[in-house]
Design a protein around this motif. Structure first.
Motif, short mmCIF file in Angstrom:
data_model
loop_
_atom_site.label_atom_id
_atom_site.label_comp_id
_atom_site.label_asym_id
_atom_site.label_seq_id
_atom_site.Cartn_x
_atom_site.Cartn_y
_atom_site.Cartn_z
N GLY A 1 0.69 -10.85 -4.11
CA GLY A 1 -0.12 -12.15 -4.35
C GLY A 1 0.46 -13.07 -3.20
N ASN A 2 1.93 -13.13 -3.06
CA ASN A 2 2.11 -14.33 -1.92
C ASN A 2 1.86 -14.01 -0.88
N GLY A 3 1.60 -12.47 -0.35
CA GLY A 3 1.34 -12.15 0.99
C GLY A 3 -0.31 -12.06 1.31
N HIS A 4 -1.00 -12.31 0.03
CA HIS A 4 -2.45 -12.26 0.40
C HIS A 4 -3.01 -13.55 1.08
N ASP A 5 -4.10 -13.31 1.77
CA ASP A 5 -4.73 -14.50 2.87
C ASP A 5 -5.90 -14.73 2.06
N PHE A 6 -5.88 -15.85 1.11
CA PHE A 6 -6.92 -16.14 0.11
C PHE A 6 -7.75 -17.37 0.66
N GLU A 7 -7.45 -18.13 1.74
CA GLU A 7 -8.22 -19.15 1.77
C GLU A 7 -9.62 -18.79 2.61
N VAL A 8 -10.72 -19.45 2.14
CA VAL A 8 -12.10 -18.93 2.35
C VAL A 8 -13.05 -20.40 2.36
N ASP A 9 -13.80 -20.62 2.96
CA ASP A 9 -14.87 -21.44 2.92
C ASP A 9 -15.88 -21.26 2.13
N ILE A 10 -16.12 -21.75 1.00
CA ILE A 10 -16.98 -21.43 -0.03
C ILE A 10 -18.29 -22.42 0.05
N PRO A 11 -19.41 -21.73 0.47
CA PRO A 11 -20.52 -22.21 0.99
C PRO A 11 -21.28 -23.17 -0.22
N ARG A 12 -21.66 -24.21 0.10
CA ARG A 12 -21.93 -25.39 -0.91
C ARG A 12 -23.59 -24.65 -1.43
N PRO A 13 -23.62 -24.98 -2.93
CA PRO A 13 -24.72 -24.36 -3.69
C PRO A 13 -26.05 -24.73 -3.09
N GLY A 14 -26.97 -23.86 -3.21
CA GLY A 14 -28.19 -23.96 -2.54
C GLY A 14 -29.36 -24.65 -3.50
N PHE A 15 -28.95 -25.29 -4.51
CA PHE A 15 -29.86 -25.44 -5.47
C PHE A 15 -29.30 -26.96 -6.06
N THR A 16 -30.34 -27.79 -6.71
CA THR A 16 -29.90 -29.08 -7.42
C THR A 16 -29.84 -28.68 -8.80
N PRO A 17 -28.57 -28.97 -9.34
CA PRO A 17 -28.58 -28.81 -10.87
C PRO A 17 -29.25 -29.42 -11.86
N THR A 18 -29.73 -28.83 -12.80
CA THR A 18 -30.39 -29.37 -13.93
C THR A 18 -29.47 -30.21 -14.54
N ALA A 19 -30.18 -31.06 -15.65
CA ALA A 19 -29.21 -31.85 -16.36
C ALA A 19 -28.18 -31.26 -17.34
N LEU A 20 -28.95 -29.98 -17.66
CA LEU A 20 -28.05 -29.25 -18.81
C LEU A 20 -26.83 -28.41 -17.79
N GLU A 21 -27.23 -28.03 -16.75
CA GLU A 21 -26.23 -27.54 -15.77
C GLU A 21 -25.30 -28.40 -15.34
N ARG A 22 -25.48 -29.54 -15.24
CA ARG A 22 -24.49 -30.63 -14.72
C ARG A 22 -23.43 -30.85 -15.97
N GLN A 23 -23.91 -30.89 -17.15
CA GLN A 23 -23.15 -30.74 -18.44
C GLN A 23 -22.22 -29.45 -18.45
N ARG A 24 -22.64 -28.48 -18.15
CA ARG A 24 -21.86 -27.16 -18.26
C ARG A 24 -20.79 -27.13 -17.14
N PHE A 25 -21.04 -27.68 -16.04
CA PHE A 25 -20.32 -27.70 -14.80
C PHE A 25 -19.18 -28.61 -15.17
#
Length: 263
Positions: A131-155
């Motif tokens: 675990g200490n030797g693992h190269d874990f850093e990545v760039d996570i793409p931004r979501p390609g959608f606009t969250p709904t009101a319900l999704e914003r609550q969930r997030f």
């Protein structure tokens, strides 16, 4: 038969092109998964079957790249993976039939990605060293959608769980609950990895006005298991401490190699 000097080079280039084309046509292993949760489980199975460490950020990047149709927040994916870990659902399969329950190894980012420097991250691995030797850093793409009101609550609920306040609360049955977040903070502070179902160790302070919790055994401590549902600990008042009052809340602090709950 004599082969012209340039033939191997031509052959290698052609072979590389063919391999690249074949890779492009190979469907993603998560192409047919119905939900993002199913896809996460598929990717974890692939990682663990080859004894390969991973972080939830790496899984999130793979989902954003291969399944942009999935609607999820990085925080809720991270909490989902933690739930799997504490439920004992992540085992690594190494050489010679070795099976290792996952270790949740505390790491911090160095600023090589969009994530700010010194952000606390967990890597899931068969061993602490892996675990200490693992190269874990990545760039996570931004979501390609606009969250709904319900999704914003969930997030927002997932983000709140990931950043829960350091407070121990007393349930209606009189047991004190120390949340998962507190043990995660202690893991990062001490560099000690956690395994699903691990024990933590409880000690009453000399004045009986505080409780101390450690990730490894200390003299005079009693052992309590991290719960398999949420990775938290619940216990009744130990000997020498008056009963806990339902609804009471107590602050938690990280002090060196221990958590301190002020009573």
């Amino acid at each position: 038969m004599h082969t012209p000097p340039h033939a191997p080079s031509f052959s290698n280039h052609r072979r590389t092109a063919m391999t690249t084309a074949a890779a492009a046509q190979t469907p993603s292993p998560i192409a047919n998964d119905r939900t993002w949760q199913d896809a996460v489980c598929t990717m974890i199975d692939l990682k663990t079957s080859t004894d390969t460490p991973f972080s939830s950020g790496e899984l999130a990047k793979a989902l954003r790249d291969d399944r942009p149709d999935f609607r999820f927040a990085v925080a809720e994916l991270g909490e989902f993976v933690k739930d799997l870990f504490h439920a004992g659902s992540i085992d690594f399969y190494g050489p010679h039939g070795r099976v290792s329950p996952a270790a949740q190894v505390p790491r911090r980012t160095t600023g090589r990605s969009r994530t700010p420097v010194n952000t606390e991250v967990f890597v899931y691995a068969p061993t602490l060293s892996a675990g200490n030797g693992h190269d874990f850093e990545v760039d996570i793409p931004r979501p390609g959608f606009t969250p709904t009101a319900l999704e914003r609550q969930r997030f927002a609920a997932a983000a709140a769980q990931a950043n829960a306040e350091m407070v121990a609360s007393v349930h209606g049955d009189g047991r004190l609950c120390v949340p998962r977040r507190a043990f995660e903070e202690l893991s990062h502070a001490t560099g000690e990895a956690i395994r699903g179902g691990d024990q933590v160790y409880l000690q009453v302070s000399d004045n009986h006005d505080a409780l101390h919790l450690y990730l490894s055994m200390r003299p005079g401590c009693t052992a309590h298991n991290l719960s398999p549902d949420r990775g938290r600990v619940r216990f009744s008042a130990p000997a020498g401490v008056r009963s806990f009052s339902g609804g009471a809340r107590h602050t938690i602090e990280v002090e060196g190699d221990r958590l301190t709950v002020r009573l």
